[in-house]
Each structure stands twice: as structure tokens, then as C-alpha cells.
Design an enzyme around this catalytic site. Structure first.
Site, PDB file in Angstrom:
ATOM      1  N   GLU A 150       0.845  -1.211   0.000  1.00  0.00           N
ATOM      2  CA  GLU A 150       0.000   0.000   0.000  1.00  0.00           C
ATOM      3  C   GLU A 150       0.876   1.256   0.000  1.00  0.00           C
ATOM      4  O   GLU A 150       0.596   2.228  -0.693  1.00  0.00           O
ATOM      5  CB  GLU A 150      -0.940  -0.029   1.209  1.00  0.00           C
ATOM      6  CG  GLU A 150      -1.997  -1.125   1.061  1.00  0.00           C
ATOM      7  CD  GLU A 150      -2.837  -1.315   2.310  1.00  0.00           C
ATOM      8  OE1 GLU A 150      -2.243  -1.591   3.369  1.00  0.00           O
ATOM      9  OE2 GLU A 150      -4.066  -1.197   2.216  1.00  0.00           O
TER      10      GLU A 150
ATOM     11  N   GLU B 287      -3.280  -9.883   3.565  1.00  0.00           N
ATOM     12  CA  GLU B 287      -4.070  -9.633   4.779  1.00  0.00           C
ATOM     13  C   GLU B 287      -5.120 -10.694   5.050  1.00  0.00           C
ATOM     14  O   GLU B 287      -5.393 -11.027   6.204  1.00  0.00           O
ATOM     15  CB  GLU B 287      -4.746  -8.254   4.697  1.00  0.00           C
ATOM     16  CG  GLU B 287      -3.795  -7.082   4.869  1.00  0.00           C
ATOM     17  CD  GLU B 287      -3.178  -6.590   3.578  1.00  0.00           C
ATOM     18  OE1 GLU B 287      -3.183  -7.341   2.577  1.00  0.00           O
ATOM     19  OE2 GLU B 287      -2.688  -5.453   3.560  1.00  0.00           O
TER      20      GLU B 287
HETATM   21  C1  3H9 Z   1      -1.204  -5.182   6.978  1.00  0.00           C
HETATM   22  O1  3H9 Z   1      -0.211  -4.784   6.447  1.00  0.00           O
HETATM   23  C2  3H9 Z   1      -2.488  -4.406   7.011  1.00  0.00           C
HETATM   24  C3  3H9 Z   1      -2.413  -3.191   6.171  1.00  0.00           C
HETATM   25  O2  3H9 Z   1      -3.421  -3.213   5.201  1.00  0.00           O
HETATM   26  C4  3H9 Z   1      -2.485  -1.911   6.964  1.00  0.00           C
HETATM   27  C5  3H9 Z   1      -3.748  -1.721   7.714  1.00  0.00           C
HETATM   28  C6  3H9 Z   1      -3.873  -0.423   8.461  1.00  0.00           C
HETATM   29  N1  3H9 Z   1       4.489  -7.449  11.763  1.00  0.00           N
HETATM   30  O3  3H9 Z   1       8.243 -14.905   8.916  1.00  0.00           O
HETATM   31  P1  3H9 Z   1       9.592 -14.720   9.498  1.00  0.00           P
HETATM   32  C7  3H9 Z   1       8.130 -10.979  12.366  1.00  0.00           C
HETATM   33  S1  3H9 Z   1      -1.252  -6.650   7.789  1.00  0.00           S
HETATM   34  C8  3H9 Z   1       5.150  -7.820  12.871  1.00  0.00           C
HETATM   35  O4  3H9 Z   1      10.117 -15.736  10.416  1.00  0.00           O
HETATM   36  P2  3H9 Z   1      10.739 -14.934   6.870  1.00  0.00           P
HETATM   37  C9  3H9 Z   1       7.853 -12.454  12.618  1.00  0.00           C
HETATM   38  O5  3H9 Z   1       6.885 -12.608  13.628  1.00  0.00           O
HETATM   39  C10 3H9 Z   1       0.346  -7.330   7.502  1.00  0.00           C
HETATM   40  N2  3H9 Z   1       6.075  -8.791  12.871  1.00  0.00           N
HETATM   41  O6  3H9 Z   1      10.698 -14.422   8.377  1.00  0.00           O
HETATM   42  C11 3H9 Z   1       9.229 -12.945  13.031  1.00  0.00           C
HETATM   43  O7  3H9 Z   1       9.417 -12.581  14.389  1.00  0.00           O
HETATM   44  P3  3H9 Z   1      10.279 -13.525  15.369  1.00  0.00           P
HETATM   45  C12 3H9 Z   1       0.478  -7.886   6.146  1.00  0.00           C
HETATM   46  C13 3H9 Z   1       6.339  -9.401  11.712  1.00  0.00           C
HETATM   47  O8  3H9 Z   1      11.964 -14.382   6.277  1.00  0.00           O
HETATM   48  C14 3H9 Z   1      10.170 -12.097  12.176  1.00  0.00           C
HETATM   49  O9  3H9 Z   1       9.406 -10.956  11.768  1.00  0.00           O
HETATM   50  N3  3H9 Z   1       1.752  -8.520   5.981  1.00  0.00           N
HETATM   51  C15 3H9 Z   1       5.674  -9.059  10.541  1.00  0.00           C
HETATM   52  O10 3H9 Z   1      10.496 -16.392   6.824  1.00  0.00           O
HETATM   53  C16 3H9 Z   1      10.673 -12.804  10.956  1.00  0.00           C
HETATM   54  O11 3H9 Z   1       9.553 -13.296  10.236  1.00  0.00           O
HETATM   55  C17 3H9 Z   1       1.932  -9.834   6.185  1.00  0.00           C
HETATM   56  O12 3H9 Z   1       1.004 -10.550   6.474  1.00  0.00           O
HETATM   57  C18 3H9 Z   1       4.720  -8.032  10.584  1.00  0.00           C
HETATM   58  N4  3H9 Z   1       4.061  -7.620   9.483  1.00  0.00           N
HETATM   59  O13 3H9 Z   1       9.481 -14.260   6.141  1.00  0.00           O
HETATM   60  C19 3H9 Z   1       3.337 -10.340   6.003  1.00  0.00           C
HETATM   61  N5  3H9 Z   1       6.127  -9.864   9.544  1.00  0.00           N
HETATM   62  O14 3H9 Z   1      11.625 -13.629  14.739  1.00  0.00           O
HETATM   63  C20 3H9 Z   1       3.729 -11.185   7.162  1.00  0.00           C
HETATM   64  C21 3H9 Z   1       7.057 -10.653  10.100  1.00  0.00           C
HETATM   65  O15 3H9 Z   1      10.219 -12.832  16.680  1.00  0.00           O
HETATM   66  N6  3H9 Z   1       5.085 -11.611   7.116  1.00  0.00           N
HETATM   67  N7  3H9 Z   1       7.188 -10.388  11.409  1.00  0.00           N
HETATM   68  O16 3H9 Z   1       9.545 -14.847  15.379  1.00  0.00           O
HETATM   69  C22 3H9 Z   1       5.566 -12.552   6.281  1.00  0.00           C
HETATM   70  O17 3H9 Z   1       4.884 -13.020   5.392  1.00  0.00           O
HETATM   71  C23 3H9 Z   1       6.957 -13.031   6.492  1.00  0.00           C
HETATM   72  O18 3H9 Z   1       7.350 -12.650   7.782  1.00  0.00           O
HETATM   73  C24 3H9 Z   1       8.009 -12.484   5.493  1.00  0.00           C
HETATM   74  C25 3H9 Z   1       9.428 -12.888   5.969  1.00  0.00           C
HETATM   75  C26 3H9 Z   1       7.735 -13.114   4.128  1.00  0.00           C
HETATM   76  C27 3H9 Z   1       7.931 -10.994   5.395  1.00  0.00           C
END
Ligand code: 3H9
Length: 706
Positions: A108, A128
Site C-alpha cells: 500500500e 491480509e
Molecule cells: C497489513 O499490512 C495491514 C495493512 O493493510 C495496513 C492496515 C492499516 N508485523 O516470517 P519470518 C516478524 S497486515 C510484525 O520468520 P521470513 C515475525 O513474527 C500485515 N512482525 O521471516 C518474526 O518474528 P520472530 C500484512 C512481523 O523471512 C520475524 O518478523 N503482511 C511481521 O520467513 C521474521 O519473520 C503480512 O502478512 C509483521 N508484518 O518471512 C506479512 N512480519 O523472529 C507477514 C514478520 O520474533 N510476514 N514479522 O519470530 C511474512 O509473510 C513473512 O514474515 C516475510 C518474511 C515473508 C515478510
């Protein structure tokens, strides 16, 4: 300026770097920092354009998901919309430079920039819905303006990532930059300097006609109802995109905001966010430090080429790890390899793999009849027939032949790992790796810790599970481990219900309506009813006398009805394994119930669900208290990934928290009164219910105490 966002200058281009490790989520401080940086660049006459880039491994992975829990428990809500308008209204061009991921709020943010450039390996997406919400910062309004309504609906309703090359073809990325991203992005920014800045929100050429959009939206709703059964967020995402096609941008954003809030406060979203963090939490083992040395696993052997062994071999070679596949004789091994080939052929047919990929994988499997080459492998996974004596023989052989640092793993689903380990001189090298069938498909890997399994072996298997595309959950060594130990009472209740008068289809349908991928009786047919029958016969001596035992599946097996494999079980099966009701079965069940003296009665869908699901919860609570699962969330992750429990209910323990442990406990007490000792409430459940607490709070207390 916030220290989460830095501004530097490449002559006439400002470089705005977001630096909020690990994934540059838009946590408090980041939006403020970007806002100030945009102001700074507009106020500086020497600067003609800006590049926004992420520090470290990624652009921006979205909003900070941890913040959502604070909002739903009454904390302040910060909208990103004003920031995105501020960027879009910048008089000087803003170029978003994407590497890693631009997900959710990250995409976004990128769409509010005037241009987007990306590394070819980058991914963009609106995931999301996987968290039970929809894009909430204008994503449903800007995305269709850039990629068209059909693609926007697909991206927002399904949540799948889109690779940069595809995004470029769609018009979402303006240029792919091979090599170093930042200099490429700066050069691009100079090219566009001085030109009028294009605002995404002002574009309308891809928004389609009402007739085209009506067709797209209707088909998307039908698809979402079928493919994402019972989920609210995909439908809400489609509604929001429909609003983009019908309303001016600002009103579309208001419609999106309302839908976003409804989703965010839903039980589904809370459950899915619990799952997101849970999937990462299970990798953390309190007494196995992060820095534990790992054993390199570059060459593996699998003993047993049956359904499980063959599937496990495929899992390893799919991850690029060569496998020796051993069996006892040529015909058995040929049959095993034949099954693997057939399996791959059907993946090629379905478009999952290319023929070239499959050919390479098959090359990595070496079928063998002896242990000769086992001295070279780093790990062995035993997947022979489920019998203790045989397993002990195999492990004694492995102990003699394998290198002293090799990991010796068993794929047993029920047997005692310590007893198996005792057949070797190195119990510290022995561990359970319980794959779920079909091993090459199911995501769950229960990693069973023996009393003496070393930290290195545990840490390596946990790490390896990721490489294999599995989600590894560490469990203790009790009968059935965590998943199958809980599945016992669940399937026991399904049988009891049928024996008490519920219809076979009614039991399965109630649980499918609850959200499970399959009903418990159909699952039995799929796995083979004879498997449980054999195990029950083996353990009959351990049953307490006077405790009710289910008999229906034993009776079915006694008349040769083992399930799908014999085309008869709880259902009848045609040659395509399609089930139909067996009209003769009700009479048999009535007869068997009468013989056992069990009165039959009308049973509601609600009772079916409560009996089966609370049987899971009660056993889960015992497992937790006995320490065989590290946390309640570990149990949830096991059930979601190995047993088809609906993710939007967060797993059995989270579901119980959502219902309220007091209510669950009371219902279990009723069942205890009605059905006796098997329903004795788990002491932990009783304690938490009486204290007004949840399993999630129990987890937090455990983590704090560790
Ligand atoms: C959103 O954006 C809504 C919007 O429309 C705005 C509305 C107002 N936040 O997965 P990993 C942490 S909703 C906080 O192991 P990888 C994760 O918990 C969001 N923390 O690494 C972990 O912590 P820990 C939409 C996050 O390399 C660490 O980062 N976005 C977030 O295998 C490493 O993560 C998503 O749904 C976050 N957004 O994969 C994307 N993301 O080490 C969600 C990650 O303490 N994220 N963490 O356990 C992912 O898909 C994967 O994390 C990503 C990296 C592909 C980015």
C-alpha cells in the site's frame, strides 16, 4: 526524525531508508519518520526526487501485526491513509525501491509512491486475508487502478504473493532493476525528475465497465465461498474492491475502512493472527539455545519404501537433499519407486512440477537393498512397518553402520522413542520425526524428543523442517505423541455418537460444518480402519476394565470393511474413491448397539461438535500439563497443519479460549456425569476455568517463567 527512518542524499535525490528490523514493519515511529522525510525532501530545493527503500532483507512486510492486538483490546488506532495521501501529493517524484517483500501495508505504501522499481527476486502482495483482515490503507482502492479489477480481486481475496516479473507485466512495477537496487532506483528517479507526478488514486483506466466488473465480482464471490469456506475476509476484500469500481477514491477508502475494522475485530482475525505468531513461536525451544550448533544434513537415507518412506524420500529430494532409499527385496523396492514415479507424474499433470524438475528429483533417489552406503549419510529416517521388535532391529543395524555423528530418526507414529533409542549405543542421536500422510503434502512434522536426544539433534531437526517446507513442532515421548494422542478421544467420541444413534453422515457433516477439512469417520476410512484396529488389539491389555470402549470400527474391520482400501468402511467407495452412504449400515449399527445394550436417541449437531472438539481440548490440556507439548499454541499448530482443523478457529486450544474455558469446562463436567470416567476434566482445564484464565495466558506465564 524517527531513528527508524533515515534520510541521506545521493546528490539531487533523497534516499529515505526504512530501518525497522527484522522486516521493516510499519510500527509506530515508521510512518511518522516517512512523513517527516517527505517533508524534508520537499523543503530542500537541492533535492529533485526521493527513493524510499528498506534496509536489510526486505522492503516493508506490512503493518506491524503485533499492533492489531493492542487495537482490539482498546488501544489507539493509527490510520496510514493520511501518510499515503501525503506521499502521493508530494510535488517531487517519490520512487519506491522494492527488494524482498512489499506485503500488505508495504505494498500500500509502494502504491502511494509515484513509481515502483524492484529487484527481479522481489515479491509483492496483499496477504491480509491470511490474517482474517483486508488491506486497510487504501490497498483495495489503489490496486485495481494499477492492475485491473480481476487481478486485484485475486490478490486481495486469495492473498498469494506475486513475483516481481509478473508484477511488472501487470503494471504494478514500473521497472525491474538487475544488480544493485539503490543506484538503479536513483538513476530511475533522475529520469522522472521534472515530469508531472502520476497519482495512483487519480487513475481510472483499468477500473473496467460495470458489466465486466459485475461478472468478475460475482465469480470471485462464488469462488471464495467454495475455496475459502466460512471465511469472512475474502468476501470483505471483494466488497471493498467492488466499492473501488463504484465510488470515488475517498468514499471507497471509507468503505474499505469499515470492512477492515469489522474484520479486525472478528474472532476469525484474532485466531488467524494467533496462528501467524504461533507458527513462528513453535520454532523456539526454551531449553535449546538459539546458538546450538547444527549438524549439516547433506545426504540422507530412508529405510522402508512404503507409502510413508517413499513420501519422506520425496520430501528430502524436493529440498535438493539426495536420498538412499532402502528396502528388503527387489520387488518391494521396485513397487516403492513405482509409487514415487506415479506420484510425481500426477504432480506434473496437475502443473505443480515441471517434468525437468521431477527428472532431477528422481536422479537424487538411489534405491538400495543393503546398508552398505549408509556409512556416508548424515541422517537416517526409518519408516518400516509399525512394530517395536522390527524397529529395534533396524536401529541396532543403523547403530553398527552409521557414522557416530549421524542422526537416527524414526517415523513411528505411536511407539516409544526411548525404547527404540535403547537398541543403540547412542540414544542422544535418536529422535522421532513423525511425518503425516501423505508426507510430501502435509506440512506438519512432529519432532519427538527422546529422554536423551541431544540439543544438537533437536535443533538440527527443527531447522531441517523449515528447509523441507514443513512446520516442525517439538513434542514429548508419550503414546501417540501430541497429535494422535488427542485424535484418539476425538475419534472415540465420533464412534460413541454413532453407537448412541447419530447418523454416520450427520457426525461427519457436523464437523465439516464446524470447519474441519474432513469428518472423523471419513478420515478413518481414508487412513484405513484396520490400522487403529491392529493397534487396539496390541494395546488391549492396557485398557482399564469397566471403561467403555468404542466397538463400531472393530465390528467393521471384523467384516472386512477397512475403509477406502476395501471400498467399504463407514461409507461405500466407487473406483474414483468417491464416497456414498451405505444404506445397510444403519441396521448393522442398530443391531450392534442393541447387543451392547446402548440405547439409541436423537443427537443434535451441537452435541456432535461439543463431544468431538471438547474431547480434543480435554486431552490437549492433559498433554500440556504433563509437558508433552511445550505450549498450547504448539498443539494448535499441530492440529491446523496435520489434522485439517480450521485455521480461522485458531486450533483446538485457541477455540476453547474463544468459547470461554468456563463454558468448555462445564460442558465437559456434564459429559463426565453422563458418560463416566473417560470425560474426567483435565486438572489444568479445571484450574484455568476456575481462575477465569485462558490457555493463551497459561502460555505467556510459562514463557515468562522459562
Ligand atoms: C497489513 O499490512 C495491514 C495493512 O493493510 C495496513 C492496515 C492499516 N508485523 O516470517 P519470518 C516478524 S497486515 C510484525 O520468520 P521470513 C515475525 O513474527 C500485515 N512482525 O521471516 C518474526 O518474528 P520472530 C500484512 C512481523 O523471512 C520475524 O518478523 N503482511 C511481521 O520467513 C521474521 O519473520 C503480512 O502478512 C509483521 N508484518 O518471512 C506479512 N512480519 O523472529 C507477514 C514478520 O520474533 N510476514 N514479522 O519470530 C511474512 O509473510 C513473512 O514474515 C516475510 C518474511 C515473508 C515478510
Amino acid at each position: 526524525m524517527s531513528n527508524l527512518v533515515r534520510v541521506s542524499k545521493e546528490n539531487d535525490v533523497a534516499v529515505i531508508t526504512i530501518d525497522n528490523p527484522p522486516v521493516n514493519a510499519l510500527s509506530p515511529g515508521v510512518p511518522e519518520g516517512i512523513w517527516a522525510a517527505i517533508d524534508e525532501m520537499n523543503d530542500d530545493p537541492a533535492v529533485k526526487a526521493a527513493v524510499v527503500i528498506g534496509s536489510g532483507r526486505t522492503f516493508v512486510a506490512g503493518a506491524d501485526i503485533k499492533e492489531f492486538g493492542k487495537v482490539t483490546s482498546g488501544g489507539p488506532r493509527r490510520s496510514l491513509l493520511p501518510l499515503l495521501l501525503h506521499i502521493e501529493d508530494s510535488a517531487k517524484p517519490v520512487v519506491m525501491a522494492i527488494h524482498g517483500q512489499a506485503f500488505g501495508g508495504g505494498l500500500e505504501l509502494a502504491m502511494a509512491g509515484h513509481y515502483r522499481v524492484a529487484s527481479p527476486t522481489a515479491q509483492v502482495g496483499q496477504p491480509e486475508v491470511k490474517l482474517g483482515i483486508i488491506p486497510g490503507a487504501g490497498g483495495t482502492q489503489r490496486l485495481p487502478r494499477l492492475v485491473g479489477v480481476a487481478k486485484a480481486v485475486e490478490m486481495c481475496a486469495e492473498g498469494k504473493p506475486v513475483p516481481a516479473r509478473e508484477a511488472a507485466a501487470l503494471g504494478l512495477i514500473d521497472r525491474l532493476i538487475e544488480g544493485d537496487l539503490l543506484p538503479g532506483a536513483v538513476a530511475f528517479a533522475r529520469e522522472v525528475t521534472g515530469k508531472p507526478v502520476p497519482k495512483t488514486r487519480a487513475r481510472a483506466e483499468k477500473l473496467g465497465t460495470p458489466a465486466e466488473n459485475a461478472t468478475i465480482i460475482t465469480a470471485a464471490r462464488d469462488g471464495a465461498r467454495k475455496k475459502q469456506r466460512n471465511l469472512k475476509a475474502p468476501l470483505a476484500a471483494i466488497d471493498a474492491i467492488e466499492a473501488a469500481t463504484k465510488l470515488p477514491f475517498e468514499q471507497g477508502c471509507q468503505a474499505e475502512a469499515k470492512l477492515f475494522t469489522d474484520c479486525l475485530f472478528s474472532d476469525q482475525s484474532k485466531a488467524l493472527i494467533h496462528v501467524f505468531f504461533g507458527e513462528r513461536e513453535v520454532a523456539k525451544i526454551p531449553d535449546v539455545p538459539k546458538e546450538t550448533p547444527l549438524i549439516p544434513v547433506n545426504r540422507v537415507a530412508v529405510v522402508g519404501s512404503g507409502t510413508m518412506g517413499g513420501g519422506i524420500a520425496m520430501v528430502f529430494v524436493n529440498a535438493g537433499i539426495p536420498v538412499l532409499l532402502k528396502d528388503v527385496d527387489e520387488p518391494t523396492l521396485d513397487a516403492g519407486m513405482g509409487k514415487i514415479r506415479k506420484n510425481y507424474a500426477s504432480s506434473v499433470q496437475r502443473g505443480r512440477f515441471t517434468q525437468a524438475f521431477v527428472d532431477e528429483r528422481l536422479q537424487l533417489i538411489t534405491p538400495v537393498l543393503s546398508y552398505d552406503a549408509f556409512a556416508d549419510v548424515d541422517m537416517v529416517v526409518e519408516a518400516v512397518f509399525e512394530g517395536m521388535a522390527l524397529k529395534k532391529d533396524v536401529f541396532a543395524d543403523l547403530d553398527r553402520i552409521c557414522r557416530s555423528d549421524a542422526i537416527l530418526a524414526s517415523n513411528t507414529s505411536t511407539l516409544n522413542i526411548d525404547e527404540i533409542a535403547a537398541a543403540t549405543s547412542r540414544p542422544e542421536a535418536v529422535i522421532g520425526t513423525h511425518f503425516f500422510s501423505p508426507a510430501n503434502v502435509m506440512r506438519l512434522l512432529e519432532i519427538v524428543r527422546g529422554k536423551k536426544s541431544s540439543n544438537e539433534v533437536i535443533a538440527t531437526c527443527m531447522q531441517l523442517s523449515k528447509k523441507l517446507g514443513k512446520i516442525g513442532v517439538l513434542v514429548g515421548n508419550c503414546r501417540g505423541f501430541v497429535g494422535n494422542r488427542m485424535f484418539g478421544p476425538y475419534r472415540r467420541e465420533a464412534q460413541f455418537l454413532v453407537e448412541e444413534g447419530a447418523g454416520v453422515e450427520a457426525v461427519d457433516q457436523a464437523l465439516v460444518d464446524f470447519g474441519n477439512a474432513m469428518g472423523p469417520l471419513a478420515t478413518g476410512d481414508l487412513a484405513g480402519l484396520d490400522v487403529g484396529w491392529r493397534i487396539r488389539k496390541e494395546y488391549r491389555h492396557l485398557e482399564k476394565p469397566g471403561i467403555r470402549q468404542p466397538f463400531a470400527e472393530d465390528r467393521l474391520c471384523e467384516i472386512g470393511r477397512y475403509g477406502q482400501k476395501t471400498v467399504r468402511g463407514w461409507y461405500l467407495y466407487d473406483e474414483n474413491r468417491r464416497a456414498s452412504a451405505d444404506l445397510e449400515l444403519p441396521a448393522l449399527l442398530r443391531k450392534w448397539s442393541a447387543e451392547a445394550g446402548i440405547p439409541r436417541r436423537q443427537i443434535s449437531a451441537e452435541e456432535i461438535v461439543d463431544r468431538c472438539i471438547y474431547a480434543l481440548v480435554n486431552e490437549g490440556a492433559r498433554i500440556l500439563e504433563e509437558g508433552y507439548a511445550l505450549r498450547a499454541v504448539d498443539i494448535d499448530i499441530i492440529y491446523l497443519n496435520g489434522y485439517g482443523f480450521p485455521a480461522y478457529r485458531g486450533g483446538p486450544m485457541w477455540h476453547a479460549d474463544t468459547v470461554g474455558l468456563k463454558k468448555v469446562y462445564q460442558r465437559i463436567c456434564e459429559f463426565h456425569q453422563q458418560h463416566g470416567e473417560l470425560w474426567a476434566p483435565a486438572p489444568l482445564l479445571k484450574r484455568l476455568a476456575e481462575a477465569g484464565k485462558t490457555f493463551a495466558e497459561f502460555d505467556k506465564e510459562q514463557v515468562a517463567a522459562a
